[in-house]
Motif scaffolding. Sequence first.
Motif, PDB file in Angstrom:
ATOM      1  N   LYS A 151     -39.823  40.926 -59.011  1.00  0.00           N
ATOM      2  CA  LYS A 151     -39.661  41.389 -59.263  1.00  0.00           C
ATOM      3  C   LYS A 151     -38.839  41.898 -60.731  1.00  0.00           C
ATOM      4  O   LYS A 151     -37.678  42.988 -61.312  1.00  0.00           O
ATOM      5  N   LEU A 156     -43.107  44.094 -61.515  1.00  0.00           N
ATOM      6  CA  LEU A 156     -43.667  45.371 -60.827  1.00  0.00           C
ATOM      7  C   LEU A 156     -44.727  46.037 -61.501  1.00  0.00           C
ATOM      8  O   LEU A 156     -45.609  46.942 -61.405  1.00  0.00           O
ATOM      9  N   VAL A 224     -41.186  48.457 -56.876  1.00  0.00           N
ATOM     10  CA  VAL A 224     -42.035  49.290 -57.330  1.00  0.00           C
ATOM     11  C   VAL A 224     -41.224  50.453 -56.726  1.00  0.00           C
ATOM     12  O   VAL A 224     -41.223  51.471 -57.178  1.00  0.00           O
TER      13      VAL A 224
END
Length: 511
Positions: A151, A156, A224
Amino acid sequence: MKSTAAFAAAALLSGADAFWRMPCTSRTGLGRIDPLVEPDEVASHAHTIHGSGNFGWDATYDDLVSADCTSCLVTQDKSAYWTPPMYFVHENGKTEIVKQVGGMLAYYLLYGEKVTGFPAGFRMLAGDTRRRNITVPVPDPETSAWGAEDKTQAALEQKALGFNCMNYGKPGERTLMRHGMPTKEYMDANCVDGIRTEVFFPSCWNGEKDSDDHKSHLAYPDLVIDGTCPEGFDKRVPSMLFETIWDTNAFNGKPGQFVFANGDPTGYGYHGDFIMGWDEKFLQDAVDQCTNPSGLISDCPLFNIQSEPEASTCNFTMPEILKKEDCAGPSDGLCGNVPIQYGEAYASALKPGKTGEATGGLAPKPTEAPEQPTVSYIAATSAVTDKFGGGISVLAVDPNGAAPVASDLPYSSAAEVAAAAVTTTAPPAPAAPALTPAPSEKAPVGKIISTSTYTSAGIVYEVAIEEIAVTVTVEADGSPVPSAAAQVYKKRHAHHHHLRRDREHGLLGRY
């Protein structure tokens, strides 16, 4: 009386209430121009450009909106959209552009609450032109298993690229499944309808119209496509996805390699640029009012839609210095003699206004390249796709909580849906009592009163709420006895509703 039945399990993640996809069916030009990253000079590599007819060296918001044409089908959209084109390098070093199929699609997905339309002067970039390696796990784990390392914004950004193998006769691959180019051998064997490139833009915003790197004023949500925005980026703008299908199968069996205009044969350096070109108030009205779940521009009454032939007449004026430069080929090397660089190291920077060394042939491959996921094809039950590809995977969810089932929604490829359906699991549904309607009872007919979507494991799911009139018989003690036919109908109606809606839109079988 009336009862409301949901077509999905009750505990669902919140998601996009609406979206539209903007077909830009022809490009306004092809050349080494990049007013965002390399303004006022010959860009380091070529781009394929869509949108406003006033695109140029130093195009601004005012320039774009004052254009008298756009290559996109909604005439109010004078935005500029551009990405590096794909080329094929033959064994002898001759290079030619790979044909785009249907131009480009720009998705405007409205995730989050109080989505703000882009303001006048808004600009952004997604992707990293110099990246030649991938540092995230391949393939992606399920989003429920993502840890902190999955993350980070760097991770991402890598996950925000997709390279889908297209074969309308077989199950496809979900959006953003593969983050780099498959091998040519794999494409020759499997991708008979080409490769679909996808670049997803961040949608969490700090309120600034731009930043020095054209990225730092935005951030990706932690999944995302959707999810939680990081601190300081609490505003939400439309989630944008650029999608282009390239006719790679035209080179099936021919020795050579595919490479992007920035000298990238891996796909990891694919990127997209955007300068907003809508009237600011009009765009906000579209965000607020264009809420038909079909995603079709024809279902938004605000949009003025032109024909594809009309859109194809829109071209920007090529700068004099570039008029003799052949970026389509066949020619020797890439446009601007950009060198092909595999990596695995970060690619060397290309200088604007300069040229590199012509490759004179194929670039050597690294001894160890990151593997990309492939799919084991299974015969599809449906081969429906819309004319321009339609990259968002959508599944209908069984009302009893069973695994999702393929749904021929007008904005999804059924081949892609089928692939997602066979790889998605869900807890087994509890056994329901068998109900047999009386011969005289008819299944009630309801109407859809609201729809929404949510994202899980990179797949966008649709939830439809239908209001159904239910006949209720009251016993002597006052307790209701619901109609058996109504109960059976609620259990079985979800998938059929979606099929009927597709037929109303007339999209079945379009390619």
